[in-house]
Write a protein that holds these residues in place. Structure first.
Motif, PDB file in Angstrom:
ATOM      1  N   PHE A 165       0.837  -1.204   0.000  1.00  0.00           N
ATOM      2  CA  PHE A 165       0.000   0.000   0.000  1.00  0.00           C
ATOM      3  C   PHE A 165       0.870   1.251   0.000  1.00  0.00           C
ATOM      4  O   PHE A 165       1.818   1.370   0.783  1.00  0.00           O
ATOM      5  N   LYS A 166       0.541   2.180  -0.894  1.00  0.00           N
ATOM      6  CA  LYS A 166       1.297   3.427  -1.023  1.00  0.00           C
ATOM      7  C   LYS A 166       0.540   4.626  -0.445  1.00  0.00           C
ATOM      8  O   LYS A 166       1.137   5.633  -0.107  1.00  0.00           O
ATOM      9  N   LYS A 167      -0.781   4.504  -0.398  1.00  0.00           N
ATOM     10  CA  LYS A 167      -1.591   5.577   0.181  1.00  0.00           C
ATOM     11  C   LYS A 167      -2.157   5.079   1.501  1.00  0.00           C
ATOM     12  O   LYS A 167      -2.990   4.164   1.538  1.00  0.00           O
ATOM     13  N   ILE A 168      -1.683   5.672   2.584  1.00  0.00           N
ATOM     14  CA  ILE A 168      -2.026   5.186   3.914  1.00  0.00           C
ATOM     15  C   ILE A 168      -2.540   6.342   4.764  1.00  0.00           C
ATOM     16  O   ILE A 168      -1.841   7.340   4.961  1.00  0.00           O
ATOM     17  N   TYR A 169      -3.766   6.222   5.235  1.00  0.00           N
ATOM     18  CA  TYR A 169      -4.371   7.247   6.085  1.00  0.00           C
ATOM     19  C   TYR A 169      -4.161   6.881   7.556  1.00  0.00           C
ATOM     20  O   TYR A 169      -4.220   5.703   7.933  1.00  0.00           O
ATOM     21  N   PHE A 170      -3.932   7.895   8.361  1.00  0.00           N
ATOM     22  CA  PHE A 170      -3.901   7.689   9.813  1.00  0.00           C
ATOM     23  C   PHE A 170      -5.155   8.301  10.406  1.00  0.00           C
ATOM     24  O   PHE A 170      -5.396   9.503  10.285  1.00  0.00           O
ATOM     25  N   PHE A 171      -5.978   7.469  11.023  1.00  0.00           N
ATOM     26  CA  PHE A 171      -7.181   7.925  11.708  1.00  0.00           C
ATOM     27  C   PHE A 171      -6.887   7.946  13.204  1.00  0.00           C
ATOM     28  O   PHE A 171      -6.921   6.915  13.885  1.00  0.00           O
ATOM     29  N   GLY A 172      -6.576   9.150  13.719  1.00  0.00           N
ATOM     30  CA  GLY A 172      -6.293   9.296  15.135  1.00  0.00           C
ATOM     31  C   GLY A 172      -7.515   9.702  15.916  1.00  0.00           C
ATOM     32  O   GLY A 172      -8.534  10.131  15.357  1.00  0.00           O
ATOM     33  N   ILE A 173      -7.421   9.588  17.246  1.00  0.00           N
ATOM     34  CA  ILE A 173      -8.492  10.038  18.135  1.00  0.00           C
ATOM     35  C   ILE A 173      -8.324  11.541  18.347  1.00  0.00           C
ATOM     36  O   ILE A 173      -7.207  12.031  18.514  1.00  0.00           O
ATOM     37  N   ARG A 221     -12.165   7.612  -3.874  1.00  0.00           N
ATOM     38  CA  ARG A 221     -10.842   7.004  -4.015  1.00  0.00           C
ATOM     39  C   ARG A 221     -10.590   6.572  -5.456  1.00  0.00           C
ATOM     40  O   ARG A 221     -11.507   6.183  -6.181  1.00  0.00           O
ATOM     41  N   LYS A 222      -9.315   6.597  -5.837  1.00  0.00           N
ATOM     42  CA  LYS A 222      -8.930   6.171  -7.180  1.00  0.00           C
ATOM     43  C   LYS A 222      -7.876   5.076  -7.139  1.00  0.00           C
ATOM     44  O   LYS A 222      -7.436   4.602  -8.183  1.00  0.00           O
ATOM     45  N   GLU A 223      -7.461   4.707  -5.958  1.00  0.00           N
ATOM     46  CA  GLU A 223      -6.428   3.686  -5.818  1.00  0.00           C
ATOM     47  C   GLU A 223      -6.652   2.927  -4.514  1.00  0.00           C
ATOM     48  O   GLU A 223      -7.386   3.375  -3.633  1.00  0.00           O
ATOM     49  N   ARG A 224      -6.039   1.759  -4.410  1.00  0.00           N
ATOM     50  CA  ARG A 224      -6.137   0.983  -3.176  1.00  0.00           C
ATOM     51  C   ARG A 224      -5.460   1.763  -2.047  1.00  0.00           C
ATOM     52  O   ARG A 224      -4.479   2.487  -2.266  1.00  0.00           O
TER      53      ARG A 224
END
Length: 318
Positions: A165-173, A221-224
């Motif tokens: 995976f090249k696109k990685i989101y961080f979902f923080g509190i 989204r356009k990519e995994r």
């Protein structure tokens, strides 16, 4: 009634030795402790802890103060309570569970506090004159026990990077607290080391809030992509978002969580997460507090437990 003198005579040791075994066993040689314990068993001697507490001006009570809403923590605190209670029971202490509203009920010898936020240091914690240990990382000089938050999230981020995976989101509190900054830093360190751009998002520690935010992202989204989440609760919301949009997990969307106590195993698919050894961490909190009490409030520092990454189908196909 069997007395200390009777135990000393049976074990062929002094009364002082018996007293030390009962009150400070760490100061007594193992062979002497064995003699005393055997004599106590033979004579069916039961120490009068209530009397000892009265003489030493102790209550033999520890308060466990929870400062956040318990309905957002699932069985997390039950595991923590189990660890604290186990250690306290071995040391003949009772445990009192208190909240913001009930914290002033009764006397105690010390406090274990969790869910502490920035505004609590100069208000609630300032009120306590007894020794305090925090369950949770802090930068205010309080002794604490926690998992290595930074390392745990770094390992999770590196895991999804290895999955391609090249696109990685961080979902923080959405909390401005040390443990949250540490988890975010783990993500940022891993993405930077691998030459990937960061995508930061803060949400309430709620599956519904996380689902809504993730649907906004995934619908265009356009990519995994992958989501590294600061809690299993948030990860659960992201999984629901992907499923509502009929996206394949984990080939199109990979999701990781943090905690590994309950939600990671009831989710479908099960969530790749950092499992915290919460029971052992509870035991460590109690041991640290009891040592601090024995040492008249002397600072005990802090201890980080190693995070354990548990790989599940939310990131790897079965």
């Amino acid at each position: 009634m069997v007395t200390i003198s009777d135990v000393a005579k049976q074990a062929n040791v002094s009364k002082m030795t018996v007293s030390r075994v009962l009150n400070h066993p760490e100061q007594v040689r193992d062979d002497l402790k064995k003699l005393v314990y055997e004599a106590m068993e033979q004579l069916n001697y039961v120490p009068n802890y209530a009397a000892r507490a009265l003489v030493s001006n102790r209550t033999q009570v520890i308060k466990f103060l929870i400062l956040e809403e318990m309905d957002t923590t699932e069985p997390y605190y039950m595991n923590l309570l189990a660890g604290i209670a186990k250690e306290l029971d071995q040391n003949h202490y009772s445990l009192q569970l208190v909240t913001r509203q009930s914290k002033d009920i009764g006397q105690c010898d010390g406090v274990i506090a969790t869910g502490v936020r920035s505004q609590d240091y100069d208000t609630i914690l300032k009120e306590f004159s007894k020794p305090v240990i925090l369950f949770g990382q802090n930068d205010r000089g309080f002794d604490f026990i926690d998992v290595d938050n930074e390392k745990g999230v770094r390992l999770l981020t590196e895991h999804v990077i290895r999955r391609g995976f090249k696109k990685i989101y961080f979902f923080g509190i959405d909390l401005q607290e040390p443990f949250m900054f540490a988890r975010q830093k783990g993500y940022l360190d891993a993405t930077e080391a691998n030459g990937l751009p960061p995508f930061l998002c803060r949400v309430k520690n709620s599956s519904s809030a996380a689902q809504q935010e993730a649907e906004n992202i995934l619908s265009s989204r356009k990519e995994r992509c992958a989501f590294v989440c600061a809690s299993d609760r948030i990860a659960l919301g992201v999984i629901r978002a992907a499923q509502s949009l009929r996206l394949s997990i984990p080939s199109e969307v990979a999701v990781t969580g943090f905690d590994g106590v309950f939600l990671d195993r009831i989710s479908a698919p099960h969530i790749t997460t950092v499992r915290q050894p919460v029971v052992k961490m509870g035991e460590a909190c109690a041991r640290m507090l009891l040592k601090k009490i024995q040492e008249n409030g002397k600072s005990q520092g802090h201890r980080f437990f190693e995070p354990e990454v548990v790989i599940r189908p939310s990131t790897v196909c079965e």
